[in-house]
Scaffold this motif. Sequence first.
Motif, mmCIF file in Angstrom:
data_model
loop_
_atom_site.group_PDB
_atom_site.id
_atom_site.type_symbol
_atom_site.label_atom_id
_atom_site.label_comp_id
_atom_site.label_asym_id
_atom_site.label_seq_id
_atom_site.Cartn_x
_atom_site.Cartn_y
_atom_site.Cartn_z
ATOM 1 N N ASP A 167 1.486 6.931 -6.686
ATOM 2 C CA ASP A 167 0.438 7.907 -6.987
ATOM 3 C C ASP A 167 0.922 9.333 -6.732
ATOM 4 N N ALA A 168 1.592 9.540 -5.607
ATOM 5 C CA ALA A 168 2.084 10.871 -5.276
ATOM 6 C C ALA A 168 3.106 11.341 -6.303
ATOM 7 N N LEU A 169 3.997 10.462 -6.713
ATOM 8 C CA LEU A 169 4.989 10.839 -7.719
ATOM 9 C C LEU A 169 4.328 11.126 -9.059
ATOM 10 N N ALA A 170 3.330 10.352 -9.428
ATOM 11 C CA ALA A 170 2.622 10.595 -10.685
ATOM 12 C C ALA A 170 1.922 11.951 -10.645
ATOM 13 N N ASN A 171 1.296 12.263 -9.532
ATOM 14 C CA ASN A 171 0.624 13.560 -9.397
ATOM 15 C C ASN A 171 1.625 14.697 -9.425
ATOM 16 N N ARG A 172 2.767 14.513 -8.832
ATOM 17 C CA ARG A 172 3.783 15.558 -8.798
ATOM 18 C C ARG A 172 4.358 15.807 -10.181
ATOM 19 N N ARG A 173 4.506 14.740 -10.980
ATOM 20 C CA ARG A 173 5.008 14.902 -12.341
ATOM 21 C C ARG A 173 4.052 15.729 -13.181
ATOM 22 N N ARG A 188 0.839 -1.212 0.000
ATOM 23 C CA ARG A 188 0.000 0.000 0.000
ATOM 24 C C ARG A 188 0.866 1.252 0.000
ATOM 25 N N GLU A 189 1.931 1.248 0.781
ATOM 26 C CA GLU A 189 2.848 2.384 0.809
ATOM 27 C C GLU A 189 3.450 2.613 -0.572
ATOM 28 N N ASP A 190 3.845 1.546 -1.235
ATOM 29 C CA ASP A 190 4.402 1.658 -2.586
ATOM 30 C C ASP A 190 3.377 2.251 -3.554
ATOM 31 N N GLU A 191 2.112 1.823 -3.446
ATOM 32 C CA GLU A 191 1.056 2.364 -4.304
ATOM 33 C C GLU A 191 0.857 3.856 -4.056
ATOM 34 N N LEU A 192 0.814 4.240 -2.783
ATOM 35 C CA LEU A 192 0.622 5.649 -2.444
ATOM 36 C C LEU A 192 1.786 6.499 -2.928
#
Length: 77
Positions: free
Chosen positions: A17-23, A10-14
């Motif tokens: 997601d955070a990195l994708a949003n930041r990009r 779950r941590e890896d998924e989050l």
Amino acid sequence: MDAVDVAQAREDELRADALANRRCAKETPAYMDGARVCLVCVDPISRQRLEANPDAVRCAACQQEHEHQQMRAGGGR
């Protein structure tokens, strides 16, 4: 899969997601006392780094860590 494995997944998924949003969001350079500072550690970005990459928003060490995290989260994308 035990609870620790589930939590790690779950941590890896989050993180991914955070990195994708930041990009997706344009990163705006930050300044302190007239000097461009790293968005992560808030230390001044070296003159040499800015000469090599005028759009840099992270110091070399934080950029390296950022790229490492992107590789881990995105499978090398």
